[in-house]
Design a protein around this motif. Sequence first.
Motif, PDB file in Angstrom:
ATOM      1  N   VAL A  37      -3.953   0.539  -2.499  1.00 44.90           N
ATOM      2  CA  VAL A  37      -2.557  -1.017  -2.490  1.00 44.90           C
ATOM      3  C   VAL A  37      -2.626  -1.790  -4.216  1.00 44.90           C
ATOM      4  O   VAL A  37      -3.879  -1.076  -5.223  1.00 44.90           O
ATOM      5  N   LEU A  38      -2.145  -2.752  -4.430  1.00 47.70           N
ATOM      6  CA  LEU A  38      -1.926  -2.420  -4.874  1.00 47.70           C
ATOM      7  C   LEU A  38      -1.972  -3.645  -5.471  1.00 47.70           C
ATOM      8  O   LEU A  38      -1.983  -5.138  -4.335  1.00 47.70           O
ATOM      9  N   THR A  86      -7.988   1.446  -5.080  1.00 52.02           N
ATOM     10  CA  THR A  86      -8.371   2.066  -4.131  1.00 52.02           C
ATOM     11  C   THR A  86      -8.769   0.312  -3.752  1.00 52.02           C
ATOM     12  O   THR A  86      -8.647  -0.172  -4.282  1.00 52.02           O
ATOM     13  N   PRO A  87      -8.919   0.183  -1.773  1.00 53.07           N
ATOM     14  CA  PRO A  87      -8.430  -0.984  -1.186  1.00 53.07           C
ATOM     15  C   PRO A  87     -10.610  -1.538  -1.626  1.00 53.07           C
ATOM     16  O   PRO A  87     -10.542  -2.310  -1.615  1.00 53.07           O
ATOM     17  N   TYR A 123       0.440  -1.507   0.093  1.00 48.75           N
ATOM     18  CA  TYR A 123       0.171   0.188   0.159  1.00 48.75           C
ATOM     19  C   TYR A 123       0.770   1.435  -0.454  1.00 48.75           C
ATOM     20  O   TYR A 123       1.857   1.274   0.147  1.00 48.75           O
ATOM     21  N   ARG A 124       0.212   2.513  -0.564  1.00 48.95           N
ATOM     22  CA  ARG A 124       0.961   3.722  -0.639  1.00 48.95           C
ATOM     23  C   ARG A 124      -0.280   4.664  -0.297  1.00 48.95           C
ATOM     24  O   ARG A 124      -1.412   4.416  -0.405  1.00 48.95           O
ATOM     25  N   LEU A 125       0.904   5.966   0.567  1.00 56.44           N
ATOM     26  CA  LEU A 125      -0.496   7.111   1.120  1.00 56.44           C
ATOM     27  C   LEU A 125      -0.271   7.955  -0.148  1.00 56.44           C
ATOM     28  O   LEU A 125       0.977   8.201  -0.342  1.00 56.44           O
ATOM     29  N   THR A 126      -1.370   8.561  -0.470  1.00 57.06           N
ATOM     30  CA  THR A 126      -1.782   9.292  -1.764  1.00 57.06           C
ATOM     31  C   THR A 126      -2.164  10.923  -1.016  1.00 57.06           C
ATOM     32  O   THR A 126      -3.672  10.667  -0.326  1.00 57.06           O
ATOM     33  N   ARG A 127      -1.850  11.884  -1.775  1.00 56.35           N
ATOM     34  CA  ARG A 127      -1.971  13.331  -0.822  1.00 56.35           C
ATOM     35  C   ARG A 127      -2.624  13.582  -1.590  1.00 56.35           C
ATOM     36  O   ARG A 127      -2.102  14.341  -3.179  1.00 56.35           O
ATOM     37  N   SER A 128      -3.878  14.782  -1.625  1.00 58.71           N
ATOM     38  CA  SER A 128      -3.825  15.690  -2.401  1.00 58.71           C
ATOM     39  C   SER A 128      -5.392  16.208  -1.995  1.00 58.71           C
ATOM     40  O   SER A 128      -6.150  16.176  -1.163  1.00 58.71           O
TER      41      SER A 128
END
Length: 150
Positions: free
Chosen positions: A32-33, A124-125, A19-24
């Motif tokens: 998630v991958l 997205t999850p 998983y990674r966190l993205t900011r916008s």
Amino acid sequence: MAGETDMIEARQQYAALCYRLTRSKKKTAIEVLLITSRDTGRWVTPKGWPMANKAPHEVAAQEAFEEAGIKGKVAEKPLGNYSYLKRLDNGTSVPCVVDLYPLRVRKTKSKYPEADERTRKWTTPEEAAELVHESELKTLLIELINLLDG
């Protein structure tokens, strides 16, 4: 006599939930991958069999690199586990129990051992939960959201 002889013991596997966190716009989202399986092309998480001299979470991290080109920080405790039927090369299926380890992605490599055999998808999850077939894995993907939001 039916019963114990008919029961096949489940085999253990270890998987990485990358998983990674993205900011916008001041909002943080989780991605998630998922990767495709080599045989059926279904969406799955990187996973594999136990390895000598490697702890379960280390196996999960190794599989994340080999199958998806992912490097990151893997948790030492699993988020949970799920079960599925693994189709073997000889055509038979065996039940497997998979311990799922969260892995926070730090690097995504373009060259990795199975790059030509799999497709990667960041999502997205919630969407990932719709794409995977295993119902217990669907639940774990939704739990990830609650775990990271909490």
